[in-house]
Scaffold this active site. Structure first.
Site, PDB file in Angstrom:
ATOM      1  N   HIS A  30      17.904  27.978  23.629  1.00 17.28           N
ATOM      2  CA  HIS A  30      17.806  27.250  24.745  1.00 17.28           C
ATOM      3  C   HIS A  30      18.736  26.307  24.943  1.00 17.28           C
ATOM      4  O   HIS A  30      18.516  25.335  25.487  1.00 17.28           O
ATOM      5  CB  HIS A  30      16.439  26.545  24.699  1.00 17.28           C
ATOM      6  N   CYS A  58      28.578  19.893  33.914  1.00 19.24           N
ATOM      7  CA  CYS A  58      28.665  19.751  35.513  1.00 19.24           C
ATOM      8  C   CYS A  58      28.191  21.029  36.353  1.00 19.24           C
ATOM      9  O   CYS A  58      28.308  22.107  35.826  1.00 19.24           O
ATOM     10  CB  CYS A  58      30.096  19.642  36.270  1.00 19.24           C
ATOM     11  N   CYS A  73      30.110  13.992  37.461  1.00 16.16           N
ATOM     12  CA  CYS A  73      31.323  14.601  37.163  1.00 16.16           C
ATOM     13  C   CYS A  73      32.566  13.926  37.582  1.00 16.16           C
ATOM     14  O   CYS A  73      32.649  13.687  38.620  1.00 16.16           O
ATOM     15  CB  CYS A  73      31.294  15.979  37.643  1.00 16.16           C
ATOM     16  N   ASN A  89       3.623  29.457  10.471  1.00 18.90           N
ATOM     17  CA  ASN A  89       3.404  28.333  11.404  1.00 18.90           C
ATOM     18  C   ASN A  89       2.122  27.716  11.462  1.00 18.90           C
ATOM     19  O   ASN A  89       1.281  28.457  10.953  1.00 18.90           O
ATOM     20  CB  ASN A  89       3.481  28.822  12.815  1.00 18.90           C
ATOM     21  N   GLY A  98      -1.095  26.623  12.588  1.00 13.32           N
ATOM     22  CA  GLY A  98      -2.144  27.160  13.919  1.00 13.32           C
ATOM     23  C   GLY A  98      -1.638  28.566  14.225  1.00 13.32           C
ATOM     24  O   GLY A  98      -0.803  29.199  13.868  1.00 13.32           O
ATOM     25  N   GLY A 111       7.880  27.970  12.266  1.00 15.74           N
ATOM     26  CA  GLY A 111       7.622  26.954  13.021  1.00 15.74           C
ATOM     27  C   GLY A 111       7.585  26.978  14.551  1.00 15.74           C
ATOM     28  O   GLY A 111       8.014  26.111  15.459  1.00 15.74           O
TER      29      GLY A 111
END
Length: 307
Positions: free
Chosen positions: A150, A158, A209, A275, A277, A249
């Site tokens: 990600h 920009c 920018c 993990n 849960g 995790g």
């Protein structure tokens, strides 16, 4: 191995634990150690997939955990990509909060889990790390083959031209433009921003920018945006080259991470999930252990290297 585990069971109280930013969890069981140790022994080309659950151990809260996650503690929702692109006020609010939160966010150090992953990579056991996190903690820990699924908050680009800038350098410019901004805050968020008053936000001068005066955005895949195709293909190749996937995790809620598990299973590769849960892959994972990563990984590593 047995002696180590029995000793841990003696000295560890058998109750649910709770640490700031880390959701309540139970200590690992003896069979948890045995399953994961066997998994590590049996595979030599492991792809590690990490999520917010390992960064909570460093003090960065996640979004979804019960009682301690951001959704549970506030009405805050992460910025949406389309809103960031369309509305200057949204960008102003985002950058004002990010500006105040950056010094603390960028100073956070790797957790024990990050360091164990680095050590496993150094020993050749882990061949690649794919992380959903944008905090660069794997790099700080010393991991080399890291794909930031990600993106990360340390690069700013920009939206209208090819300009990009280091986030630390941008911080210096923002400070020059906003010298009156207060530098105190109460709660850091997973994306590095904090809560500010309406007046503070409205006074803030958001960055533009220097080349084309277009809006600047961290090199992060915001909610509602897509992971770049080139990055998706790189991750697919890393999965193909691996002989197993070890999730640490992550609840695997977002599809960009879950599809990694689907690919691994399609290729008949073992998947282990560690993990706190439930996760989206609990019904297809070969191993599922529900506890804090840092509670079990150091002992696993020590046993692995001494055997």
């Amino acid at each position: 191995m047995k002696m180590l585990i029995n000793l841990r069971n003696i000295i560890q109280p058998r109750f649910t634990r709770h640490i700031v930013c880390v959701p309540a969890y139970k200590p690992p069981k003896e069979e948890d150690y045995e399953k994961l140790l066997k998994f590590l022994h049996n595979h030599d080309h492991i792809l590690v997939l990490t999520g917010a659950g390992i960064s909570t151990e460093s003090g960065i809260p996640d979004y979804r955990s019960e009682t301690v996650g951001l959704y549970a503690r506030s009405n805050h929702k992460p910025v949406q990509y389309q809103e960031f692109v369309k509305y200057p006020k949204v960008r102003q609010r985002y950058w004002a909060r990010n500006f105040i939160g950056w010094p603390r966010f960028s100073s956070i150090q790797p957790s024990t889990t990050h360091l164990v992953i680095k050590d496993l990579e150094k020993r050749g056991k882990v061949k690649a790390v794919v992380t959903q996190n944008v905090d660069r903690l794997h790099h700080k820990a010393g991991s080399l083959n890291v794909t930031e699924l990600h993106g990360c908050g340390y690069i700013v680009k920009c939206l209208e031209c090819s300009y990009e800038v280091d986030r630390f350098k941008l911080q210096v410019e923002l400070l020059k433009q906003n010298p009156e901004m207060e530098t105190s805050f109460n709660m850091i968020r997973p994306d590095g921003d904090v809560e500010l008053s309406k007046e503070q936000v409205e006074r803030f001068r958001a960055p533009i920018c220097p080349n084309c005066e277009g809006p600047l955005k961290p090199d992060i895949v915001f909610f509602g945006d897509n992971v770049p195709k080139q990055r998706v293909e790189k991750v697919r190749e890393e999965v193909k080259k691996s002989d197993a996937v070890f999730v640490m995790g992550s609840s695997l809620t977002v599809y960009s991470s879950y599809r990694i598990i689907l690919q691994a299973k399609e290729e008949n590769k073992d998947v282990a999930v560690l993990n706190i849960g439930p996760t989206r892959a609990d019904d297809i994972a070969d191993i599922k252990v529900s506890t804090k990563c840092g509670e079990i990984l150091p002992d696993l590593y020590n046993t692995l290297v001494s055997s």
